[in-house]
Design an enzyme around this catalytic site. Structure first.
Site, mmCIF file in Angstrom:
data_model
loop_
_atom_site.group_PDB
_atom_site.id
_atom_site.type_symbol
_atom_site.label_atom_id
_atom_site.label_comp_id
_atom_site.label_asym_id
_atom_site.label_seq_id
_atom_site.Cartn_x
_atom_site.Cartn_y
_atom_site.Cartn_z
ATOM 1 N N ASP A 11 0.883 -1.153 0.000
ATOM 2 C CA ASP A 11 0.000 0.000 0.000
ATOM 3 C C ASP A 11 0.932 1.217 0.000
ATOM 4 O OD1 ASP A 11 -2.359 1.657 0.597
ATOM 5 O OD2 ASP A 11 -1.439 1.855 2.577
ATOM 6 N N ASP A 13 0.011 5.073 1.057
ATOM 7 C CA ASP A 13 -0.153 6.072 2.116
ATOM 8 C C ASP A 13 -0.202 5.443 3.506
ATOM 9 O OD1 ASP A 13 -0.520 8.609 0.530
ATOM 10 O OD2 ASP A 13 -2.060 7.351 -0.385
#
Length: 223
Positions: A11, A13
């Protein structure tokens, strides 16, 4: 942790980039233009949604007069400077990405963010060459916690889901990786500190820095 791993999917952020707090600032600024304040439940309500799903949610919840694509374009514009010049990598991330590349372990990004902002942040830190694929939740049917984005990334890398290791920071993201049949390592992030125990309950491993993956000091979470 890396034993029997044939691909690593990140991922962005809060996991690879320390960027979650800037979105709170953008949301405050954006909604203030329409005379609205940020509701206390907003960050949990939109957790895991794709960029498009989030824009749709804002349009409906706050009765915004703009189209979904306009909202997305404005968010991209507001965040671009920060992603291109300011957002920092998480501790040890650059070294870990270089290590994966040297080992010939393919890596991908599977993010709810936009392609423009993802690429701007990777270029800023000179790590874009460490990724074979960059996919966003807007390219699949459903955002996280549905497994769609992780299954799509694994398919593009031509690796079985069970042989993929995912790095995530929030419960919905960890759940998406687990729903895809992958092992998941949770990364500590101050933004989601209040939900740390839930994140740990769902994940297989836990780290505060990517150095912990390489030196073996990561936490193994027994369920």
């Amino acid at each position: 942790m890396l034993k029997n791993t044939k691909a690593v999917i990140f991922d962005l952020d809060g996991t690879l980039m320390d960027s979650m707090s800037l979105w709170s600032d953008i949301d405050i600024e954006y909604l203030s233009r329409y005379g609205q304040k940020i509701p206390a439940d907003l960050s949990v309500a939109i957790e895991g949604m794709s960029f498009t799903e989030t824009a749709q949610y804002f349009k409906e919840r706050f009765s915004l007069p703009c189209e979904v694509e306009e909202i997305k374009q404005e968010w991209n514009r507001m965040a671009y400077q920060k992603y291109a010049y300011e957002v920092e990598l998480k501790p040890g991330a650059a070294q870990f990405l270089r290590f994966l590349k040297e080992q010939g372990l393919p890596a991908a990004i599977a993010s709810s963010n936009s392609q423009e902002l993802i690429r701007a942040s990777l270029a800023h830190h000179h790590v874009e060459d460490c990724f074979e694929r960059i996919v966003t939740s807007c390219e699949v049917a459903r955002g996280k916690p549905a497994p769609d984005i992780y299954l799509y990334a694994a398919d593009l890398l031509d690796v079985e889901p069970a042989a993929c290791l995912v790095f995530e920071d929030i419960p919905m993201g960890v759940q998406a990786g687990k729903n895809a049949g992958m092992r998941v390592c949770a990364m500590e992030d101050d933004f989601s500190a209040s939900r740390r125990e839930l994140t740990k309950d769902l994940a297989d491993y836990y780290i505060r820095s990517y150095d912990e993956v390489l030196d073996g000091s990561f936490e193994v979470l027994h369920h």
